[in-house]
Motif scaffolding. Structure first.
Motif, short mmCIF file in Angstrom:
data_model
loop_
_atom_site.label_atom_id
_atom_site.label_comp_id
_atom_site.label_asym_id
_atom_site.label_seq_id
_atom_site.Cartn_x
_atom_site.Cartn_y
_atom_site.Cartn_z
N LEU A 151 0.88 -1.46 0.21
CA LEU A 151 -0.04 -0.02 0.23
C LEU A 151 0.79 1.39 0.01
N GLU A 152 0.32 2.36 -0.45
CA GLU A 152 1.15 3.63 -0.54
C GLU A 152 1.39 4.04 0.90
N GLN A 153 0.33 3.68 1.71
CA GLN A 153 0.43 4.45 3.06
C GLN A 153 0.54 5.74 3.32
N GLY A 154 0.20 6.41 2.20
CA GLY A 154 0.17 8.10 1.97
C GLY A 154 -1.10 8.51 1.11
N PRO A 155 -1.25 9.89 1.11
CA PRO A 155 -2.29 10.29 0.28
C PRO A 155 -2.41 10.41 -1.06
N VAL A 156 -1.27 10.39 -1.80
CA VAL A 156 -1.25 10.78 -3.09
C VAL A 156 -2.27 10.07 -4.05
N LEU A 157 -2.14 8.67 -4.10
CA LEU A 157 -3.13 7.88 -5.13
C LEU A 157 -4.56 8.06 -4.72
N ASP A 158 -4.68 8.14 -3.74
CA ASP A 158 -6.17 8.25 -3.22
C ASP A 158 -6.85 9.63 -3.70
N ALA A 159 -5.96 10.60 -3.10
CA ALA A 159 -6.58 12.19 -3.52
C ALA A 159 -6.59 12.28 -5.12
N GLU A 160 -5.38 11.64 -5.92
CA GLU A 160 -5.78 11.92 -7.25
C GLU A 160 -6.59 10.72 -8.14
N GLY A 161 -7.16 9.93 -7.39
CA GLY A 161 -7.92 9.09 -7.98
C GLY A 161 -7.49 7.88 -8.88
N ILE A 162 -6.05 7.73 -8.53
CA ILE A 162 -5.16 6.72 -9.40
C ILE A 162 -4.98 5.60 -8.89
N ALA A 163 -5.34 4.41 -9.75
CA ALA A 163 -5.40 3.12 -9.14
C ALA A 163 -3.98 2.52 -8.74
N LEU A 164 -2.87 2.89 -9.28
CA LEU A 164 -1.62 2.39 -9.02
C LEU A 164 -0.59 3.22 -9.05
N GLY A 165 0.50 2.79 -8.33
CA GLY A 165 1.80 3.68 -8.13
C GLY A 165 2.96 2.76 -8.71
N ALA A 166 3.89 3.17 -9.74
CA ALA A 166 5.19 2.60 -10.00
C ALA A 166 6.36 3.41 -9.21
N VAL A 167 6.83 2.77 -8.11
CA VAL A 167 7.66 3.50 -7.18
C VAL A 167 8.94 3.58 -7.60
N GLU A 168 9.45 4.81 -7.76
CA GLU A 168 10.63 5.07 -8.56
C GLU A 168 11.87 5.34 -7.48
N ASP A 169 11.35 5.76 -6.44
CA ASP A 169 12.68 6.23 -5.33
C ASP A 169 11.82 6.18 -3.80
N LEU A 170 12.57 6.21 -2.66
CA LEU A 170 12.18 5.98 -1.34
C LEU A 170 13.18 6.99 -0.37
N GLN A 171 12.39 7.49 0.64
CA GLN A 171 13.14 8.41 1.37
C GLN A 171 14.16 7.80 2.19
N GLY A 172 15.30 8.58 2.52
CA GLY A 172 16.37 8.21 3.55
C GLY A 172 15.59 8.29 4.93
N ILE A 173 16.03 7.43 5.81
CA ILE A 173 15.35 7.11 7.13
C ILE A 173 16.76 7.51 8.17
N SER A 174 16.27 8.32 9.16
CA SER A 174 17.15 8.40 10.30
C SER A 174 16.47 8.24 11.51
N TRP A 175 16.83 7.31 12.33
CA TRP A 175 16.16 7.02 13.71
C TRP A 175 17.16 6.91 14.79
N GLN A 176 16.77 7.85 15.76
CA GLN A 176 17.71 7.91 16.89
C GLN A 176 16.80 7.84 18.10
N GLU A 177 17.30 7.24 19.23
CA GLU A 177 16.73 7.23 20.60
C GLU A 177 17.38 8.21 21.36
#
Ligand code: GLV
Ligand code: MN
Ligand code: MN
Length: 410
Positions: free
Chosen positions: A192-218
């Motif tokens: 699932l996209e887990q975000g709002p883009v496809l739903d807001a635009e009424g588009i059935a599918l996404g082809a994912v070309e990139d992905l965010q960098g993630i930084s986790w700290q405690e």
């Protein structure tokens, strides 16, 4: 049956999703199957039984990743699909589960049609993708691609104080195979996209070309307990206040930086956590993400500077511990284009997009051509029991997965 007209059975996919969602079910239709808990074990047992019923050859590696192999016509590196079945504590029923069960449904469609592929197909279930119980996230796939030594991963300690290797043995999923011995020829994951883009635009599918960098700290802030009524404000070393200040700072930082920078403080625990005692200690998490690595590093530096100043101003000490750090990922252009072409052929609107969430595919991208297919998340809601995707969209995504796998395995 002709390959081109082959389709998965949407109702069967929904039935499997429903059945898996009954394990660890929580109010509101969601799931709680934190990694390597009894619920995770029950979910794994069910998926393994389904794999065996489909005739897949099941193996489990030393970090607990599960693989179901469908032999190909030739002894070549396999094409892999899959995802995870662990969830956050208040998870939805599709996050991860969709990718695994759509993979099984693709296999079942091929079996029923009596279709062989040249390359073997593998459906993978990766251990601990969520990172909610054991950090880092994408732990199983990270070990699989050699990004984290097995011994280090097995020594990870959970939020409830358990050692990963012990929990893996306890639930019966400490396999023998060394992780990642076989490199796939390609990897495609439906999620699932887990975000709002496809739903807001009424588009059935996404082809994912990139992905965010993630930084986790405690962050662990140590101040001084004192009486809430008698201690003048100027004499306080209040870890609770400092935790709040970090949250406020990160929100302002993200808004000021813009450009897709996001920051979250998702967990705060105070000690002693009482109404009339100034908190002596606070433990909190910082989740920073950006598609631009330089911007993400800048955000990390700004946080570090803020923490130094806060510690000096408030007379507290602040220790930081790195939980996860992944650079942004670009998926393989050829696989992204293939997904787009398959979606067009099957008559589904599809747009290119970025993933805001972390996924096992980002790890597999280190060792083979990889990309992802997204389905819409209604109102963009995820990591929430209310997570929902319309069945027709799930079916569309699973069919694009099936045909992308077929082409890659040809
Ligand atoms: C995993 O779901 C993540 O992106 O945190
Ligand atoms: Mn997921
Ligand atoms: Mn998730």
């Amino acid at each position: 049956m002709k390959r081109e007209t082959l389709r998965i059975d949407g109702e069967r996919l929904m039935r499997r999703l429903d059945e898996l969602a009954r394990i660890g079910a929580i109010e509101g239709g969601g799931c709680c199957r934190l990694a390597l808990t009894d619920e995770d074990r029950a979910g794994r047992d069910l998926v393994v039984a389904w794999m065996k019923a489909l005739g897949l050859e099941v193996s489990v590696d030393a970090i607990g990743n599960i693989f179901g192999l469908r032999a190909g016509g030739e002894d070549l590196p396999p094409v892999m699909t899959g995802s995870h079945i662990d969830t956050v504590r208040t998870g939805g029923r599709y996050d991860g589960n969709l990718g695994v069960l759509a993979g099984l449904e693709a296999v079942r469609s091929l079996n029923e049609a009596g279709l062989a592929t040249r390359r073997p197909l593998v459906v993978a279930v990766f251990t601990g993708e969520e990172g909610a119980r054991f950090a880092p996230d994408m732990l199983g796939s990270l070990v699989y691609v050699g990004g984290l030594p097995l011994s280090e991963a097995l020594a990870a300690v959970s939020i409830d104080g358990k050692v990963l290797g012990d929990e893996l043995r306890r639930i019966g999923y400490a396999g023998r195979a060394a992780p990642g011995v076989q490199r796939p020829a390609a990897y495609v994951e439906l999620h699932l996209e887990q975000g709002p883009v496809l739903d807001a635009e009424g588009i059935a599918l996404g082809a994912v070309e990139d992905l965010q960098g993630i930084s986790w700290q405690e962050l662990e802030i140590s101040g001084q307990s004192n009486h809430a009524g008698t201690t003048p404000m100027r004499l306080r070393h209040d870890a609770g206040y400092c935790a709040g200040a970090v949250g406020t700072f990160l929100r302002r930082l993200a808004l000021e930086m813009g450009g897709g920078q996001v920051c979250t403080v998702g967990s705060i625990t105070l000690h002693p956590n009482l109404i009339n005692v100034i908190a002596a200690r606070a433990k909190l998490t910082a989740d920073l993400r950006n598609t631009d690595e330089a911007a993400l590093q800048a955000a990390e530096r700004r946080l570090a500077t803020f923490l130094e100043q806060l510690a000096a101003d408030e007379g507290v000490s602040i220790a930081t511990r790195r939980l996860a750090r992944f650079e942004p990922v670009r998926f393989d252009e050829r696989v992204v284009r293939r997904i787009e072409a398959v979606a067009a052929r099957l008559g589904h609107a599809c747009r290119r997009m970025t993933s805001g969430a972390g996924h096992d595919a980002q790890m597999l991208a280190r060792v083979c051509p990889a990309a992802m297919i997204f389905t819409p998340s209604v109102r963009g809601i995820s990591h929430n029991p209310a997570e929902h995707t319309e069945p027709a969209h799930l079916e569309a995504g699973a069919n694009v997965l099936l045909h992308t796998l077929l082409e890659l395995a040809a």
